[in-house]
Enzyme design. Structure first.
Site, short mmCIF file in Angstrom:
data_model
loop_
_atom_site.label_atom_id
_atom_site.label_comp_id
_atom_site.label_asym_id
_atom_site.label_seq_id
_atom_site.Cartn_x
_atom_site.Cartn_y
_atom_site.Cartn_z
N LYS A 84 32.35 19.43 30.64
CA LYS A 84 33.70 19.63 31.20
C LYS A 84 34.66 18.66 30.55
O LYS A 84 34.30 17.50 30.28
CB LYS A 84 33.69 19.37 32.71
CG LYS A 84 34.88 19.98 33.43
CD LYS A 84 34.65 21.46 33.67
CE LYS A 84 35.84 22.13 34.30
NZ LYS A 84 35.56 23.56 34.56
N THR A 149 35.05 36.30 36.12
CA THR A 149 34.79 35.40 37.26
C THR A 149 35.05 36.15 38.57
O THR A 149 34.26 36.10 39.51
CB THR A 149 35.70 34.15 37.19
OG1 THR A 149 35.44 33.47 35.97
CG2 THR A 149 35.43 33.19 38.36
N GLY A 179 45.13 29.19 46.71
CA GLY A 179 45.40 29.10 45.26
C GLY A 179 45.42 30.48 44.64
O GLY A 179 44.40 31.18 44.63
N GLY A 181 46.36 31.20 41.36
CA GLY A 181 46.52 31.06 39.91
C GLY A 181 45.71 32.17 39.24
O GLY A 181 45.64 33.30 39.75
N GLY A 184 42.44 33.16 41.56
CA GLY A 184 42.88 33.68 42.86
C GLY A 184 43.54 35.04 42.71
O GLY A 184 43.30 35.96 43.51
N ALA A 260 36.81 28.39 43.20
CA ALA A 260 37.00 26.98 42.82
C ALA A 260 35.66 26.30 42.56
O ALA A 260 34.66 26.61 43.22
CB ALA A 260 37.75 26.24 43.92
P1 NAD Z 1 44.95 27.87 37.74
O1 NAD Z 1 45.58 26.61 37.28
O2 NAD Z 1 45.27 29.12 37.01
O3 NAD Z 1 45.24 28.10 39.29
C1 NAD Z 1 45.06 27.14 40.28
C2 NAD Z 1 46.12 27.39 41.33
O4 NAD Z 1 45.83 26.58 42.46
C3 NAD Z 1 47.51 27.04 40.86
O5 NAD Z 1 48.38 28.13 41.10
C4 NAD Z 1 47.88 25.81 41.70
O6 NAD Z 1 49.26 25.73 41.96
C5 NAD Z 1 47.08 26.08 42.96
N1 NAD Z 1 46.82 24.92 43.81
C6 NAD Z 1 46.51 23.65 43.47
N2 NAD Z 1 46.31 22.88 44.55
C7 NAD Z 1 46.48 23.70 45.62
C8 NAD Z 1 46.39 23.52 47.02
N3 NAD Z 1 46.09 22.34 47.57
N4 NAD Z 1 46.62 24.59 47.83
C9 NAD Z 1 46.92 25.80 47.32
N5 NAD Z 1 47.04 26.03 46.00
C10 NAD Z 1 46.80 25.00 45.16
O7 NAD Z 1 43.37 27.62 37.71
P2 NAD Z 1 42.22 28.71 37.67
O8 NAD Z 1 41.75 28.87 36.26
O9 NAD Z 1 42.61 29.89 38.48
O10 NAD Z 1 41.04 27.92 38.41
C11 NAD Z 1 40.99 27.83 39.82
C12 NAD Z 1 39.63 27.29 40.24
O11 NAD Z 1 38.60 28.18 39.78
C13 NAD Z 1 39.27 25.92 39.64
O12 NAD Z 1 38.53 25.18 40.56
C14 NAD Z 1 38.42 26.29 38.43
O13 NAD Z 1 37.57 25.24 38.04
C15 NAD Z 1 37.65 27.47 38.97
N6 NAD Z 1 37.13 28.38 37.95
C16 NAD Z 1 37.94 28.82 36.96
C17 NAD Z 1 37.42 29.70 36.01
C18 NAD Z 1 38.26 30.25 34.89
O14 NAD Z 1 37.74 31.05 34.07
N7 NAD Z 1 39.55 29.90 34.82
C19 NAD Z 1 36.08 30.13 36.10
C20 NAD Z 1 35.28 29.66 37.15
C21 NAD Z 1 35.83 28.78 38.07
#
Ligand code: NAD
Length: 348
Positions: A84, A149, A179, A181, A184, A260
């Site tokens: 990571k 995912t 979340g 993003g 989500g 997450a």
């Molecule tokens: P992202 O940055 O696209 O989205 C994360 C979102 O969470 C953002 O919109 C942010 O504003 C929001 N956020 C942060 N803190 C918050 C809170 N306290 N309450 C509500 N919203 C909040 O990130 P992502 O790629 O969607 O990743 C999200 C999670 O999924 C992470 O933990 C990541 O490690 C995990 N994940 C991601 C992937 C991938 O392919 N991107 C794969 C497996 C797991």
């Protein structure tokens, strides 16, 4: 690049390496951790860009997330190790974002292919495309890890619903997504037309507005409220440690299934959830779809959707085994999953 090893940091737990990276010219500072590198395969783990205020927090995050990636890979049946990168975003990093990302990609090159990475929190697909021009060690350019995912999350969700409610059907089920993003939103797309009720929250108010336009039926609540909503499924899709000793007693869901990483502050929170009867689908089991898709891209130089889908479908079998064993042996699901992952790793 400064390298640490077990002699320097006592929190290192089965890690092979933690590297401190910095480039003052562009404001780059962060850590790359490799938890397990088996001799014939590199370690995989995405890159996170977030505003950690303390270096100590960033190091611990990299160490914990890379270990979770090892466990994820083991239970997904992949031979790669876990890694990571955690970058500490500074205000001016965004002024020179392209230079910042290019500088980071050059640091990844220094690890000579032992660390393969892609997008996590704070990193977009366009960022990955840019960094791929500088480094061949970026993946997620021929596949869409977020979509895969979410596909795995849906399989995990169905398995969990069957175990908790006796049916995989989403029709009468309510959800709270923390979340919206990349992950989500992809998950929301899959459940939107099927679920009874969906609550969402994000600290990014602009994003919440966009989501409400795209999915008018969702109910927006504040980030402070989302985990307290009385729903069937709480789905954390934001940051680490979102279920912790301060908020665990406030949860009103029946089960937790989310994208997450490192949702539990520590393993004793899993025991607490087990005791209060909330079924926890271990994060690294149900969110493995993205890793499976990027590993496929790495292995074959391209992604064949059918092959990836077949591998992701195995999440159902793995999660069922964990939930069944947890029920039968009265052991928290996170402990069952960790034990299984450690056994697989020990057998290599
Ligand atoms: P992202 O940055 O696209 O989205 C994360 C979102 O969470 C953002 O919109 C942010 O504003 C929001 N956020 C942060 N803190 C918050 C809170 N306290 N309450 C509500 N919203 C909040 O990130 P992502 O790629 O969607 O990743 C999200 C999670 O999924 C992470 O933990 C990541 O490690 C995990 N994940 C991601 C992937 C991938 O392919 N991107 C794969 C497996 C797991």
């Amino acid at each position: 690049m400064l390298l640490f090893n077990k002699k320097h940091i006592k929190e290192i737990d089965g890690h092979n390496l933690i590297a401190y990276i910095s480039d003052k010219k562009v404001g780059l500072e962060g850590y790359i951790a490799i938890h397990r590198k088996n001799s014939s395969h590199p370690s995989f783990g995405a890159t996170r860009l977030w505003n950690y205020s303390l270096n100590d927090d960033a190091i611990k995050e990299a160490l914990r997330l890379s270990r979770a990636m090892s466990y994820k890979s083991a239970l997904a049946g992949l031979p790669c190790g876990g890694g990571k990168a955690v970058l500490m975003s500074k205000k001016d990093a965004f002024t020179h974002r392209k230079e910042y990302l290019k500088s980071y990609a050059k640091k990844v090159n220094l690890l000579g292919g032992n660390f393969i990475t892609g997008s996590d929190v704070g990193i977009t697909r366009d960022d990955v495309m840019l960094m791929r021009k500088v480094s061949p060690y970026f993946v997620g350019v021929k596949t869409n890890p977020e979509k895969f995912t979410a596909m795995g999350l849906l399989y995990g969700l169905e398995t969990c619903l069957l175990s908790v409610f006796g049916s995989e059907d989403l029709a009468n089920r309510s959800f709270a997504i923390q979340g919206v993003g990349k992950i989500g939103t992809e998950f929301l797309k899959l459940i939107y037309s099927k679920a009874k009720e969906i609550y969402v929250a994000d600290i990014d108010t602009l994003r919440v507005g966009e989501i409400k336009k795209m999915f008018p039926g969702v109910i927006v609540v504040t980030p402070q409220e989302i985990h307290k909503v009385a729903v069937d499924i709480f789905s954390p899709c934001a940051l680490s440690n979102c279920i912790n000793h301060r908020n665990v007693a406030e949860l009103k869901c029946k089960a937790i299934v989310g994208g997450a990483n490192n949702q539990l502050e520590n393993s004793s929170i899993g025991s607490l959830l087990h005791r209060i009867g909330i079924v926890y689908a271990p994060d690294y089991v149900v969110n493995a779809g993205g890793l499976i898709s990027v590993y496929d891209e790495y292995e074959y130089g391209n992604t064949r959707v059918k092959r990836v889908e077949e591998r992701i479908h195995n999440i159902k079998k793995t999660l069922k085994k964990i939930l069944d064993e947890s029920k039968r042996e009265k052991v928290p699901t996170n402990i069952v999953a960790d034990t299984m992952a450690k056994e697989i790793i020990a057998s290599y």
